[in-house]
Each structure stands twice: as structure tokens, then as C-alpha cells.
Design a protein around this motif. Structure first.
Motif, PDB file in Angstrom:
ATOM      1  N   LEU A  91     -33.554 158.574 -11.950  1.00 48.37           N
ATOM      2  CA  LEU A  91     -32.956 157.456 -11.229  1.00 48.37           C
ATOM      3  C   LEU A  91     -33.352 156.124 -11.866  1.00 48.37           C
ATOM      4  CD1 LEU A  91     -31.092 156.979  -8.880  1.00 48.37           C
ATOM      5  CD2 LEU A  91     -33.067 156.825  -7.384  1.00 48.37           C
ATOM      6  N   ARG A  92     -34.591 155.994 -12.255  1.00 48.12           N
ATOM      7  CA  ARG A  92     -35.044 154.768 -12.927  1.00 48.12           C
ATOM      8  C   ARG A  92     -34.322 154.569 -14.246  1.00 48.12           C
ATOM      9  NH1 ARG A  92     -41.129 153.514 -11.416  1.00 48.12           N
ATOM     10  NH2 ARG A  92     -40.797 151.930 -12.988  1.00 48.12           N
ATOM     11  N   MET A  93     -34.088 155.668 -14.970  1.00 47.36           N
ATOM     12  CA  MET A  93     -33.378 155.575 -16.234  1.00 47.36           C
ATOM     13  C   MET A  93     -31.935 155.106 -16.009  1.00 47.36           C
ATOM     14  SD  MET A  93     -31.461 157.964 -18.798  1.00 47.36           S
ATOM     15  CE  MET A  93     -30.963 158.883 -17.455  1.00 47.36           C
ATOM     16  N   MET A 121     -34.943 140.829 -19.801  1.00 46.94           N
ATOM     17  CA  MET A 121     -36.310 141.323 -20.031  1.00 46.94           C
ATOM     18  C   MET A 121     -37.129 141.229 -18.738  1.00 46.94           C
ATOM     19  SD  MET A 121     -36.758 142.269 -23.233  1.00 46.94           S
ATOM     20  CE  MET A 121     -38.516 142.199 -23.337  1.00 46.94           C
ATOM     21  N   PHE A 122     -37.031 140.097 -18.079  1.00 45.44           N
ATOM     22  CA  PHE A 122     -37.789 139.888 -16.849  1.00 45.44           C
ATOM     23  C   PHE A 122     -37.404 140.914 -15.789  1.00 45.44           C
ATOM     24  CE2 PHE A 122     -38.130 138.096 -12.607  1.00 45.44           C
ATOM     25  CZ  PHE A 122     -39.486 137.821 -12.547  1.00 45.44           C
ATOM     26  N   LEU A 123     -36.106 141.064 -15.527  1.00 47.82           N
ATOM     27  CA  LEU A 123     -35.659 141.986 -14.480  1.00 47.82           C
ATOM     28  C   LEU A 123     -36.010 143.436 -14.809  1.00 47.82           C
ATOM     29  CD1 LEU A 123     -32.176 140.449 -13.641  1.00 47.82           C
ATOM     30  CD2 LEU A 123     -34.234 140.397 -12.227  1.00 47.82           C
ATOM     31  N   LEU A 124     -35.833 143.826 -16.061  1.00 45.87           N
ATOM     32  CA  LEU A 124     -36.137 145.205 -16.439  1.00 45.87           C
ATOM     33  C   LEU A 124     -37.629 145.497 -16.310  1.00 45.87           C
ATOM     34  CD1 LEU A 124     -34.876 147.840 -17.448  1.00 45.87           C
ATOM     35  CD2 LEU A 124     -35.370 147.071 -19.765  1.00 45.87           C
ATOM     36  N   PHE A 127     -38.584 145.578 -12.633  1.00 49.61           N
ATOM     37  CA  PHE A 127     -38.134 146.824 -12.017  1.00 49.61           C
ATOM     38  C   PHE A 127     -39.022 147.998 -12.427  1.00 49.61           C
ATOM     39  CE2 PHE A 127     -35.603 150.726 -12.512  1.00 49.61           C
ATOM     40  CZ  PHE A 127     -35.374 150.985 -11.176  1.00 49.61           C
ATOM     41  N   LEU A 128     -39.420 148.027 -13.688  1.00 47.58           N
ATOM     42  CA  LEU A 128     -40.255 149.127 -14.180  1.00 47.58           C
ATOM     43  C   LEU A 128     -41.735 148.935 -13.867  1.00 47.58           C
ATOM     44  CD1 LEU A 128     -38.561 149.749 -17.645  1.00 47.58           C
ATOM     45  CD2 LEU A 128     -38.322 151.101 -15.553  1.00 47.58           C
ATOM     46  N   GLU A 129     -42.047 147.848 -13.169  1.00 51.88           N
ATOM     47  CA  GLU A 129     -43.425 147.537 -12.775  1.00 51.88           C
ATOM     48  C   GLU A 129     -44.344 147.543 -13.991  1.00 51.88           C
ATOM     49  OE1 GLU A 129     -44.177 150.526  -9.849  1.00 51.88           O
ATOM     50  OE2 GLU A 129     -42.796 149.632  -8.404  1.00 51.88           O
TER      51      GLU A 129
END
Length: 160
Positions: A91-93, A121-124, A127-129
Motif C-alpha cells: 500500500l505504501r508503494m 521530496m517533502f511529501l514523500l 509520508f514514508l516517515e
């Protein structure tokens, strides 16, 4: 194993079919804008490629539904998506892929390259912590600055 291959072929054929329709549509637009005979137009190669993709996608589709028909492939896809939804990494992918699509097709059209890249870059990373907010902002800014510097200054390549 064969059913998994058929399901993937089924999905690939649908995606390729849609892509070929898009290529043919855009080739027509190129042809109209060029205003030349088709054999002189820059639309000739994209039209041929789009037509080949269309034919091959139809052949792949027919091949994929020989055993069980389209209903079986849709059922297999539904079961596969249930597994994907259950797996947090899958789901993360998929969400990461959606971010890439938004970056490519939305952000780059709305904002300058540097701002779109920073936001992506910031959002990714958020999201990926990938770290705390300060580190994410710093890393996003540094990476964006390095990309802009490397391509625009060092390589003299214009960025979108």
C-alpha cells in the motif's frame, strides 16, 4: 502460476491499450498542427507506434482471456488487490507511485521545477516517515538545490 501470468497479461493489455489510444490521439493532434501530408508529418512515427501498440495490446488481451474469460481475470485481480490492501508495504508503494504521478502530471505543470521538486521530496519523505520534520525540510531543500545546480549550472540543461 499460469493464472497469475494471465492476470498480469490481462492488466498489461488494458494499460497498453489505453496508452496506445492516447498515443494515437496525440499523434492526430501533431498531424493537425503540422499541416503536412502524413508521410512528411512528425506524427508518422508516433502514429505507427500507437497502431502497433494497439494491435499488440488486443492480441495480449485475447491471449490472456483464453482460460476462464475476462470474469476470471477480474476475479483474480480483485483477490490480488485484497492481498495488496492487507500488506502495508504494498500500500505504501502504491501511494508512493501516486505521489510520483502527482509530481509529474500536476506539480510540474503548476509550479516552477524547484518548488515542485521540493514539495514532492517533502511529501514523500513525510509520508514514508523518513525523519523528523526539520530533517525532512533540510534534506528536501538540499537535494532540490543540488539537482538544480547540477543540471542547470554544471550541465546547462534547462529544467521544466
Amino acid at each position: 502460476m499460469e493464472n497469475k501470468k494471465n492476470m498480469r497479461d490481462f492488466l498489461s493489455s488494458i494499460v497498453t491499450f489505453l496508452l496506445s489510444i492516447y498515443v494515437l490521439f496525440e499523434s492526430r493532434n501533431i498531424y493537425i498542427k503540422a499541416g503536412k501530408a502524413m508521410y512528411l508529418s512528425p506524427a508518422l512515427i508516433p502514429t505507427m507506434l500507437g497502431a502497433m501498440m494497439l494491435v499488440l495490446s488486443i492480441l495480449l488481451f485475447v491471449s490472456s482471456i483464453k482460460d476462464g474469460g475476462p470474469g476470471a481475470r477480474v476475479g483474480e485481480f480483485s483477490a490480488y488487490m485484497k492481498d495488496v490492501k492487507a500488506d502495508p508495504n504494498s500500500l505504501r508503494m502504491l501511494i508512493g507511485l501516486a505521489f510520483m504521478g502527482i509530481y509529474t502530471f500536476v506539480l510540474l505543470g503548476l509550479f516552477p521545477f524547484w518548488l515542485a521538486t521540493f514539495l514532492f521530496m517533502f511529501l514523500l519523505m513525510f509520508f514514508l516517515e523518513a525523519g523528523d520534520i526539520i530533517h525532512i525540510v533540510i534534506i528536501s531543500a538540499v537535494i532540490t538545490a543540488l539537482v538544480v545546480f547540477l543540471f542547470q549550472v554544471c550541465f546547462r540543461v534547462p529544467l521544466p
